[in-house]
Design a protein around this motif. Structure first.
Motif, mmCIF file in Angstrom:
data_model
loop_
_atom_site.group_PDB
_atom_site.id
_atom_site.type_symbol
_atom_site.label_atom_id
_atom_site.label_comp_id
_atom_site.label_asym_id
_atom_site.label_seq_id
_atom_site.Cartn_x
_atom_site.Cartn_y
_atom_site.Cartn_z
ATOM 1 N N ALA A 559 17.886 -56.041 79.169
ATOM 2 C CA ALA A 559 16.827 -56.026 80.297
ATOM 3 C C ALA A 559 17.435 -57.405 81.152
ATOM 4 O O ALA A 559 17.632 -58.512 80.678
ATOM 5 N N GLY A 560 17.543 -57.274 82.356
ATOM 6 C CA GLY A 560 17.941 -58.511 83.186
ATOM 7 C C GLY A 560 17.001 -59.545 83.176
ATOM 8 O O GLY A 560 17.244 -60.844 83.567
ATOM 9 N N GLY A 561 15.856 -59.092 83.027
ATOM 10 C CA GLY A 561 14.659 -60.396 82.959
ATOM 11 C C GLY A 561 14.594 -60.982 81.686
ATOM 12 O O GLY A 561 14.820 -62.109 81.295
ATOM 13 N N SER A 562 14.181 -60.140 80.504
ATOM 14 C CA SER A 562 13.726 -60.514 79.497
ATOM 15 C C SER A 562 15.074 -60.558 78.406
ATOM 16 O O SER A 562 15.094 -61.349 77.407
ATOM 17 N N PHE A 563 15.952 -60.144 78.764
ATOM 18 C CA PHE A 563 17.176 -59.935 77.990
ATOM 19 C C PHE A 563 16.738 -59.282 76.721
ATOM 20 O O PHE A 563 17.649 -59.311 75.553
ATOM 21 N N LYS A 564 15.750 -58.444 76.576
ATOM 22 C CA LYS A 564 15.423 -57.622 75.547
ATOM 23 C C LYS A 564 16.395 -56.331 75.540
ATOM 24 O O LYS A 564 16.911 -55.711 76.376
ATOM 25 N N GLN A 565 16.776 -56.027 74.424
ATOM 26 C CA GLN A 565 18.042 -55.009 73.888
ATOM 27 C C GLN A 565 17.207 -53.655 73.805
ATOM 28 O O GLN A 565 16.272 -53.931 72.966
ATOM 29 N N THR A 566 17.841 -52.765 74.180
ATOM 30 C CA THR A 566 17.383 -51.305 73.891
ATOM 31 C C THR A 566 18.613 -50.543 73.646
ATOM 32 O O THR A 566 19.722 -50.575 74.197
ATOM 33 N N THR A 567 18.532 -49.910 72.302
ATOM 34 C CA THR A 567 19.781 -49.138 71.967
ATOM 35 C C THR A 567 19.738 -47.828 72.429
ATOM 36 O O THR A 567 18.893 -47.036 72.567
ATOM 37 N N LEU A 568 21.065 -47.683 73.388
ATOM 38 C CA LEU A 568 21.244 -46.341 73.930
ATOM 39 C C LEU A 568 21.953 -45.222 73.122
ATOM 40 O O LEU A 568 21.803 -44.058 73.324
ATOM 41 N N LEU A 569 22.979 -45.780 72.132
ATOM 42 C CA LEU A 569 23.867 -44.910 71.397
ATOM 43 C C LEU A 569 23.899 -45.733 70.183
ATOM 44 O O LEU A 569 24.477 -46.987 70.211
ATOM 45 N N GLN A 570 24.006 -45.172 68.978
ATOM 46 C CA GLN A 570 24.498 -45.450 67.663
ATOM 47 C C GLN A 570 25.364 -44.564 67.229
ATOM 48 O O GLN A 570 25.186 -43.466 66.961
ATOM 49 N N ASN A 571 26.779 -44.891 66.920
ATOM 50 C CA ASN A 571 27.652 -44.095 66.327
ATOM 51 C C ASN A 571 27.708 -43.860 64.949
ATOM 52 O O ASN A 571 27.138 -45.003 64.168
ATOM 53 N N PRO A 572 28.228 -42.910 64.343
ATOM 54 C CA PRO A 572 28.408 -42.845 62.930
ATOM 55 C C PRO A 572 28.991 -43.904 62.069
ATOM 56 O O PRO A 572 29.895 -44.353 62.344
ATOM 57 N N ALA A 573 28.567 -43.988 60.706
ATOM 58 C CA ALA A 573 29.049 -45.116 60.061
ATOM 59 C C ALA A 573 30.157 -44.490 58.985
ATOM 60 O O ALA A 573 30.695 -45.271 58.038
ATOM 61 N N THR A 574 30.507 -43.186 59.276
ATOM 62 C CA THR A 574 31.430 -42.731 58.181
ATOM 63 C C THR A 574 32.889 -43.214 58.433
ATOM 64 O O THR A 574 33.302 -43.583 59.484
ATOM 65 N N ASP A 575 33.533 -43.304 57.150
ATOM 66 C CA ASP A 575 35.066 -44.057 57.259
ATOM 67 C C ASP A 575 35.836 -43.403 58.306
ATOM 68 O O ASP A 575 36.570 -43.953 59.032
ATOM 69 N N SER A 576 35.819 -42.018 58.690
ATOM 70 C CA SER A 576 36.639 -41.440 59.200
ATOM 71 C C SER A 576 36.452 -41.731 60.795
ATOM 72 O O SER A 576 37.196 -41.847 61.679
#
Length: 624
Positions: A559-576
């Motif tokens: 956020a440009g004001g508070s700098f609070k973060q919002t997750t838009l995308l989380q990629n898989p953690a699998t090795d491949s």
């Protein structure tokens, strides 16, 4: 900015005063375990510090990518591109740097090898245009290998004369009609606010958090076949409402955004040299390419072909060249502003209307020349005057239709290279007095009033403290790991020790472009993650978090004001999946994010080192 760092190991650690005056002192974080992001540097900052005792890393170490073998196809005598070695601190075991702000260096008077520069005597590979390589981190150098011999850097840059990307010509881009029309690192469309909505701060942006940010792999585009153990430029990627578009070997291909199936293909006579990061309202863009494929007899045909591409129709609308007398000119960079395609080089600059009409070209009698242009909302030229070592750069905001100069700022004599970070607001980066010391091309940022040409403020950004990069030598618009919006400059700090054992992390901080001072805003990457700005989204900042060894990467809205973060995308953690993701780093790859879709792609293609390693030109991730 063949360029990806190697993927991290897939197991946890095992036991066992130059230039225009400024009104404010530079705002830089001090040394120690983490940055104090408001303190001015102490006297003598930037001089060699006492050698630090490196921490002992765990036994696991990143794999070393194959080096491009000597071959034909590059300009003879130029060094081959070196795949960047994995820099320490991407959240997996590796060499630890010294305390933050105090990189380990050679003793005073002893110069280290140029940061990220390949050694002499190596021949370039097949199909490589005459550009300059990105400055790449080398594994195993204490403190990231920050200090360099600046004279050697200039010599090597002149010899290499081959560009990245984006890195790199490396580019980060906004995309699609809803996300802004400019595929630009700096997010030049900026934003008018930065207000928060109370639910993560995305009220001033168009990118909304999905109910579930968990992403999956949408598709993977295999790396193209490259002959003769060589390297070919494949820079350029764009995103429209219907297609993800990527340069291949002597071609541009449109892919379905979700399936990755091929929608159309535009063949070219030779490899792409450079591609504009900007797109018109009707999805037109421009590229530079060679007139033929390189051969052993003719390793480079020069970057003389200027083409306008319709990303919706999948067509090349026209190809133009520029001559001075009977001499065909080669160009180093290309950009687009409004309806104008502009190209620059040491021979001067030229421009075409999207209709194909020539607007201006180099004048033989000129004592100065347009080395390159920054595009987007406005068109800005870096005009070089004077001889080497007595150079003066004129930063000119110009009318894209006529080339008429609207305003001009003259940089202090002796600054050889400058990069256009943003055209509106106008922000320029330069390595003043060759003082950056890390190969980033940045020691200072200049905030300029594009209407009057007056300097608003100057921001000191020591290479030991901040991680942004600009090439600037031949490609004046090739900056990454930074963004501009809300009349602020957003920069990532260099990595430093995290809270966990062997962990590294960093932050994004903001500078006011009116005062040059830090705003006090700070977005933490989180332990083991490394955060990098991608682009603006209205008043919000879109950023990518490169993951530690046991997690997937993330895209967040800040956020440009508070700098609070919002997750838009989380990629898989699998090795491949993580192997593919971490093979493309923000420094040396192209990243595009829009509407729950993240696309990563390489900017070089090379012959695979081993049949056991599956390599990809591009990969798409998506939520939902």
């Amino acid at each position: 900015m063949t360029q990806p760092p190697p993927p991290p190991p897939q197991q946890p650690p095992q036991g066992g005063g130059f230039g225009p005056p400024q009104d404010q002192p530079p705002q830089t974080p001090p040394p120690a375990a983490g940055p104090n992001l408001g303190k001015a540097p102490e006297p003598g900052y930037g001089y060699p510090q006492a050698p630090q005792t490196p921490q002992t890393p765990p036994p696991a170490a990143p794999q070393t990518p194959p080096q491009p073998p000597q071959g034909y196809g590059y300009p003879q005598g130029a060094p081959a591109p070196q795949p960047p070695q994995a820099p320490p601190g991407y959240g997996y075991p590796g060499q630890q740097p010294g305390p933050y702000g105090q990189p380990q260096q050679a003793p005073y008077g002893q110069q280290q090898a140029p940061y990220g520069q390949p050694g002499y005597g190596q021949q370039p590979g097949y199909g490589y245009p005459q550009q300059s390589m990105p400055h790449q981190p080398q594994a195993g150098q204490p403190g990231g290998g920050k200090k360099l011999n600046t004279q050697m850097l200039i010599i090597v840059a002149a010899v290499v004369a081959i560009a990245l990307i984006i890195g790199g010509g490396v580019w980060y881009a906004s995309s699609g009609k809803d996300e802004g029309r400019e595929n630009d690192t700096a997010g030049q469309s900026g934003g008018t606010g930065g207000t928060d909505d109370g639910n993560g701060g995305t009220a001033s942006g168009k990118e909304k958090a999905p109910s579930d940010p968990s992403a999956k792999v949408l598709f993977q585009v295999p790396a193209p076949e490259v002959k003769n153990d060589s390297t070919v430029v494949v820079s350029g990627s764009w995103l429209t409402d219907k297609a993800y578009v990527k340069s291949g070997i002597a071609q541009i291909v449109g892919y379905d955004r979700d399936k990755g199936s091929e929608l159309w293909k535009i063949p070219l006579d030779g490899p792409v040299c450079q591609a504009s990061r900007h797109v018109t309202d009707d999805n037109l863009t421009a590229v530079l390419y060679q007139p033929a494929m390189p051969t052993k007899a003719d390793p480079s045909h020069g970057c003389s072909q200027i083409a306008l591409i319709d990303l919706d129709a999948g067509k090349r609308l026209w190809t133009k060249t520029v001559k001075t007398g009977d001499q065909l000119l080669n160009f180093d960079n290309i950009t687009l502003s409004g309806k104008t395609v502009a190209v620059g080089s040491t021979s001067g600059g030229a421009a075409f209307d999207v209709s194909g009409k020539l607007l201006w070209s180099p004048k033989p009698a000129d004592s100065c020349y347009d080395a390159g242009y920054g595009g987007g909302e406005k068109l800005v030229a870096v005009r070089k005057c004077g001889s080497y070592d007595q150079r003066q750069l004129h930063i000119q905001t110009i009318d894209p239709k006529s080339g008429k100069v609207i305003s001009e700022y003259k940089m202090t004599e002796g600054i050889e290279y400058a990069s256009i970070v943003s055209t509106n607001p106008l922000v320029v980066a330069a390595d003043v007095g060759d003082s950056a010391g890390d190969g980033s091309g940045i020691s200072d940022f200049f905030s300029i009033d594009s209407k009057t040409g007056k300097l608003r403020t100057r921001i000191s950004a020591p290479g030991e403290q901040f991680a942004a990069r600009c090439e600037g030598i031949t490609r004046v618009e090739a900056c990454n790991l930074l963004a501009v919006g809300n009349d602020r400059l957003y920069l990532p700090t260099e990595e430093h020790d995290g809270t966990g054992k062997y962990s590294q992390t960093n932050e994004i901080v903001a500078f006011d472009l009116a005062t040059g001072k830090q705003t006090g805003q700070r977005a933490d990457a989180g332990d083991g993650y490394t955060i990098s700005p991608l682009r603006m989204d209205g008043g919000n900042l879109i950023a990518y978090k490169r993951p530690p060894y046991d997690k997937g990467g993330q895209v967040v809205s800040i956020a440009g004001g508070s700098f609070k973060q919002t997750t838009l995308l989380q990629n898989p953690a699998t090795d491949s999946v993580r192997d593919v993701e971490t093979s493309m780093s923000p420094e040396y790859s192209e990243f595009l994010y829009a509407e729950g879709h993240l696309y990563m792609s390489k900017v070089y293609a090379s012959k695979r080192s081993t049949v056991r390693e599956k390599e990809y030109l591009a990969v798409g991730f998506g939520t939902g």
